[in-house]
Design an enzyme around this catalytic site. Sequence first.
Site, PDB file in Angstrom:
ATOM      1  N   SER A  11       0.802  -1.209   0.000  1.00  9.83           N
ATOM      2  CA  SER A  11       0.000   0.000   0.000  1.00  9.83           C
ATOM      3  C   SER A  11       0.833   1.256   0.000  1.00  9.83           C
ATOM      4  O   SER A  11       1.983   1.265   0.385  1.00  9.83           O
ATOM      5  CB  SER A  11      -0.893   0.004   1.234  1.00  9.83           C
ATOM      6  OG  SER A  11      -0.096   0.011   2.397  1.00  9.83           O
ATOM      7  N   CYS A  12       0.199   2.308  -0.458  1.00 10.74           N
ATOM      8  CA  CYS A  12       0.616   3.683  -0.231  1.00 10.74           C
ATOM      9  C   CYS A  12      -0.665   4.500  -0.179  1.00 10.74           C
ATOM     10  O   CYS A  12      -1.716   4.037  -0.628  1.00 10.74           O
ATOM     11  CB  CYS A  12       1.499   4.208  -1.366  1.00 10.74           C
ATOM     12  SG  CYS A  12       3.190   3.565  -1.414  1.00 10.74           S
ATOM     13  N   ASP A  13      -0.580   5.680   0.352  1.00 11.60           N
ATOM     14  CA  ASP A  13      -1.730   6.571   0.360  1.00 11.60           C
ATOM     15  C   ASP A  13      -1.256   7.989   0.094  1.00 11.60           C
ATOM     16  O   ASP A  13      -0.280   8.440   0.698  1.00 11.60           O
ATOM     17  CB  ASP A  13      -2.458   6.518   1.709  1.00 11.60           C
ATOM     18  CG  ASP A  13      -3.176   5.201   1.910  1.00 11.60           C
ATOM     19  OD1 ASP A  13      -4.287   5.068   1.399  1.00 11.60           O
ATOM     20  OD2 ASP A  13      -2.608   4.309   2.574  1.00 11.60           O
ATOM     21  N   GLU A  98       1.320   5.502  -6.612  1.00 11.52           N
ATOM     22  CA  GLU A  98       0.734   4.315  -5.982  1.00 11.52           C
ATOM     23  C   GLU A  98       0.837   3.130  -6.935  1.00 11.52           C
ATOM     24  O   GLU A  98       0.713   3.290  -8.151  1.00 11.52           O
ATOM     25  CB  GLU A  98      -0.760   4.537  -5.688  1.00 11.52           C
ATOM     26  CG  GLU A  98      -1.086   5.834  -4.992  1.00 11.52           C
ATOM     27  CD  GLU A  98      -0.956   5.730  -3.499  1.00 11.52           C
ATOM     28  OE1 GLU A  98      -1.015   4.601  -2.988  1.00 11.52           O
ATOM     29  OE2 GLU A  98      -0.802   6.765  -2.851  1.00 11.52           O
TER      30      GLU A  98
END
Length: 425
Positions: A11-13, A98
Amino acid sequence: MASWNPDAPRSCDCFVSVPPASAIPAVIFAKNSDRPRDEVQEVVFVPASTHPPGSRLQCTYIEVDQVSETHAVILSRPSWLWGAEMGANEHGVCIGNEAVWTKEPVGKGEALLGMDLLRLALERSRSALEALHVITGLLERHGQGGSCREDPAPFCYHNTFLLADRTEAWVLETAGRLWAAQRIREGARNISNQLSIGTDISAEHSELRTHALAQGWWGGQSAFDFAQVFSLTQQPVRMEAAKARFQAGRELLQQQRGGITAEVMMGILRNKESGICMDSGGFRTTASMVSILPRDPTQPCVHFLTATPDPSRSVFKPFIFGAGAAPAPQVVSPTFGAQDPVRTQPRFQTQVDRRHSLYRGHQVALGLMESGQDRGQQLRQKQRDLEQEGLEAARRLLAGEWAPPPQELGALFQAFVERESQVYG
């Protein structure tokens, strides 16, 4: 390197607030970079430069044509590659990327990484829209591909991007060489590891819809919904986890709408309950960034970077482009030249120690903070105090209460890195 489960959350945000969602007349950008647990992320300053005609540029895996002029950039990047997970340039452009998986197959051939595209755009653009054009042009010419982790087993994905400047933001989502983009003129927006652009498409690849028709993904009669058409029919576990995180991030932004500040963004990046601040098996948040991009072009942009893992136990340190801006050696990893495992063939057969000195000190402090010992609590308080000093300096600067010479502004990040290093002893 930690073992990998193909369905583990990856993940990344990224987040952005455009007035009137911001509490001040500024665009506010933020990103958590979630990467392999043991990967080291460094913060690198690259000054503006000029290049002779015909120059070539070596990116992580392939070469591309160099442009005549590149802008100064501050980058937070996995230390083994050329590109970056997030960064900003001297003109107030910020970008984060992302990982995403779509119906378009992810090739294993080496091309430009999404992180390479991000750095190239920062070095070559003066606005978010220009950065979007840089990325899409390079994407259509060179494609995207290659392993995105430092490991013999390939880990490949396509990319989405959040691009921001002083006036607006853009969401750019890709599937192979195809893409769609959405312009954000006001309000708050976030992206995670999934397609999120529906029918509100502001720009797109010229063959996007004809390709979807040819593949049978879209009938041509209904409204064209990019996310619906190009998302995988059956999402893997990692994508389902991203849905919940994306929704949580959107709700956190909505709760603060009209009052979003740099501190609010830091709080969102530190939110563990939502999974935005990640610590799951072989993955964790390895670095974080928050930027204030004032609408007033006479005011400097202020970028806060951690250079260390886990923002809930890290210091956001201010960086401002100025005459004294220079690399901070404590957050720059060692280099290994031609013997670097990323350069030798076959790649990634051995491992090297890429830890920079601040990372080493922080890891010792992190262990103490997680133990609950008095020493750890004291270290965490010192971190908070140092961060508050940086936030107060930014507030005074933007309020016109502090006007140091450019040389002092440019050296601000280095000064805070040195002070944090002293905290860790």
